[in-house]
Scaffold this active site. Structure first.
Site, PDB file in Angstrom:
ATOM      1  N   GLU A 220      14.054 -48.625  32.000  1.00  0.00           N
ATOM      2  CA  GLU A 220      14.123 -48.325  30.566  1.00  0.00           C
ATOM      3  C   GLU A 220      15.540 -48.590  30.088  1.00  0.00           C
ATOM      4  OE1 GLU A 220      13.079 -44.245  29.721  1.00  0.00           O
ATOM      5  OE2 GLU A 220      14.044 -44.273  27.758  1.00  0.00           O
ATOM      6  N   ASP A 222      17.611 -47.871  26.770  1.00  0.00           N
ATOM      7  CA  ASP A 222      17.655 -47.262  25.444  1.00  0.00           C
ATOM      8  C   ASP A 222      18.734 -47.952  24.615  1.00  0.00           C
ATOM      9  OD1 ASP A 222      15.695 -45.552  26.305  1.00  0.00           O
ATOM     10  OD2 ASP A 222      17.081 -43.935  26.821  1.00  0.00           O
ATOM     11  N   GLU A 225      19.266 -44.360  20.479  1.00  0.00           N
ATOM     12  CA  GLU A 225      18.626 -43.070  20.243  1.00  0.00           C
ATOM     13  C   GLU A 225      19.600 -42.345  19.332  1.00  0.00           C
ATOM     14  OE1 GLU A 225      15.904 -41.488  23.471  1.00  0.00           O
ATOM     15  OE2 GLU A 225      17.725 -41.927  24.574  1.00  0.00           O
ATOM     16  N   HIS A 236      18.660 -46.950  31.947  1.00  0.00           N
ATOM     17  CA  HIS A 236      18.010 -46.069  32.933  1.00  0.00           C
ATOM     18  C   HIS A 236      17.343 -46.957  33.988  1.00  0.00           C
ATOM     19  CE1 HIS A 236      18.135 -42.235  30.601  1.00  0.00           C
ATOM     20  NE2 HIS A 236      17.947 -42.996  29.547  1.00  0.00           N
TER      21      HIS A 236
END
Ligand code: NAG
Ligand code: NAG
Length: 486
Positions: A220, A222, A225, A236
């Site tokens: 993942e 990101d 956010e 991640h």
């Protein structure tokens, strides 16, 4: 430190129509699945930006899954075990319906999408919607964005997102068909296959009943956010069936730059701005090893100074905490294989989103992000994403000088002093729009593409993807909105 994203298996306002006889967890016929169009742009240095025929699809878990006689296959606590004792029986008994996008908090127009945390219920009071959607290609599969050695840019408006709210744009390494198989013939067209680095244990994995109650981990990245008061971007990576759940992110406030991100700050979150993220490889190619992630912002046509003196970057040193997951190298490998672009808006009853915006992470109190507070005081909170562009470094045309140059238009640079209130108020608000200056040939791609694979979509109102099926499958009409290769 993103907690697992809450999911709301909302019963969509189902228009009950006669449900055809089906023999697998196929799309039902009560509500047609009509994907809201969201134009995006793929860019190259030589060819400019080309408009893509893309749309968004709501996640599988937000849909009504029911029997032929309209009994729900899901319950408040998960699944009706009588109807769904195992994968095959469940697929035999249950169909999944199309989504009602407006009542799920989603609206698109051209290259812009608005996502609402709450929608108005029948009595006018706010109801939780908290949608999550994926970028879908014209072939009925997710767009696999290959961003290694490339950049991604988009404009975002976070002005109505209070403390505790999270407008998120990120990448997950989902299967591009959504795990389409004999139990789940809708696949990506129905938003199946979600996974992320929190290894969520879901009722369904890949649109098939998860009888093993196993988690579904995947890489993942990101990209954003954030809300009006804080933000982070965070790789991640995963390795050996486990993932770096907390991640080695970059949050300017947590790094000590307390006057960078917020209403009226260096990056003025009361106005829209453009977020550019570059995935730099060791050898400058799209096949090298990911060595650094660069971030910069453009607002009112001006490239903003970075929060950190050395630039807002994540490099291998910054990611030493992820050593067990081979840090940036593994993240880069996933970006090279291609990842699915995911958008969501959510809040966090468990932890009030403190990991993002409170304590050492941001200026918010530990309690104001409570969803009870948000629904009472900010029922109109929403995030707007628009003008999504990806391609060669510098090609998305976000500044006239192109991409990753270190030239920065001088503006107030915030200092890493926690107590400083010395924010210099700059000239207000020009109404100049962040117009990109790419001399792009913007053509609509008419993706006829290759023949559709088994279970894939091959027709239906509004369908622009492949209309022929790979041998030996033939295109069977399920309803006005859906035909598939069987
Ligand atoms: C499960 O489904 C069966 C068959 O439709 C129904 O009779 C029963 O009430 C359902 N149970 C629950 C808990 O909803
Ligand atoms: C989901 O489906 C894809 C494609 O078939 C597969 O590679 C993946 O392992 C599946 N994931 C799970 C958890 O079953």
């Amino acid at each position: 430190m993103a907690p697992s994203r809450s999911m709301y298996a909302t019963l969509a306002t189902a228009l009950l129509a006669a449900v055809d006889t089906v023999n697998a967890q196929q799309p039902g016929t009560g509500t047609p699945e009509v994907h809201p169009k969201l134009s995006t742009y793929q860019c190259t240095t030589g060819g400019g930006c080309v408009q893509q025929d893309t749309s968004v699809v709501l996640d599988w878990n937000y849909r009504w899954i029911h029997t032929k006689d309209s009994n729900s296959c899901t319950t408040n606590s998960g699944i009706n075990a009588t109807l769904c004792p195992d994968e095959a029986t469940c697929a035999q008994n249950c169909v999944i319906e199309g989504a009602t996008y407006a009542s799920s908090g989603i609206a698109t127009s051209g290259d812009s999408m608005t996502m609402n945390q709450y929608v108005k219920g029948a009595d006018g009071s706010p109801q939780n919607a908290s949608p999550r959607v994926y970028l879908l290609g014209p072939d009925g599969n997710y767009v696999l964005m290959k961003l290694l050695g490339q950049e991604l840019s988009f404009e975002v408006d976070l002005s109505t997102l209070p403390c505790g709210e999270n407008g998120a744009l990120y990448l997950s390494e989902m299967d591009k068909t959504g795990g389409r198989n004999e139990y789940n013939t809708g696949g990506a067209n129905y938003g199946s296959g979600y996974c992320d680095a929190q290894c969520p244990v879901q009722t369904w994995t890949n649109g098939t009943l998860n009888t093993a109650h196993s988690g579904y981990c995947c890489n993942e990245m990101d990209i954003l956010e954030g809300n009006a008061y804080a933000n982070a971007f965070t790789p991640h990576p995963c390795a050996n069936g486990d993932c770096d759940k907390s991640g080695c992110g970059f949050n300017p406030y947590a790094q000590g730059y307390h006057n960078y991100w917020g209403p009226g700050q260096t990056l003025d979150t009361s106005k829209p701005f453009t977020v550019v993220t570059q995935f730099i490889t060791n050898d400058g190619t799209t096949t090298g090893t990911l060595s650094q992630i660069n971030r910069y912002y453009v607002q009112n046509g001006v490239k903003l100074p970075a929060a950190a003196p050395g630039g807002d970057v994540i490099n291998a040193n910054a990611c030493s905490s992820a050593a067990n997951y081979d840090g940036l190298a593994n993240m880069g490998a996933a970006l090279g294989r291609g990842m699915v672009l995911t958008f969501s808006i959510w809040n966090d009853a468990g932890g009030n989103m403190n990991w993002l915006d409170s304590g050492s992470n941001g200026p918010c109190s530990s309690t104001e992000g409570n969803p009870t507070n948000i629904i009472a005081n900010h029922p109109d909170t929403k995030v707007v994403f628009r003008n999504i562009r990806w391609g060669d470094i510098g090609s998305t045309g976000t500044t006239s000088g192109g991409g990753g140059s270190t030239t920065v238009t001088s503006k107030t640079t915030s200092k890493p002093t926690s107590s400083s209130t010395s924010r210099v108020t700059t000239t207000p608000i020009s109404t100049t729009k962040v117009t990109t200056t790419t001399s792009s040939k913007t053509t609509t791609s008419t993706a006829a593409g290759p023949a559709q694979s088994h279970w894939g979509q091959c027709g239906g109102n509004g369908w622009t993807g492949p209309k022929v099926c790979a041998s030996p499958y033939t295109c069977k009409v399920q309803n006005d909105w859906y035909a598939q290769c069987l």
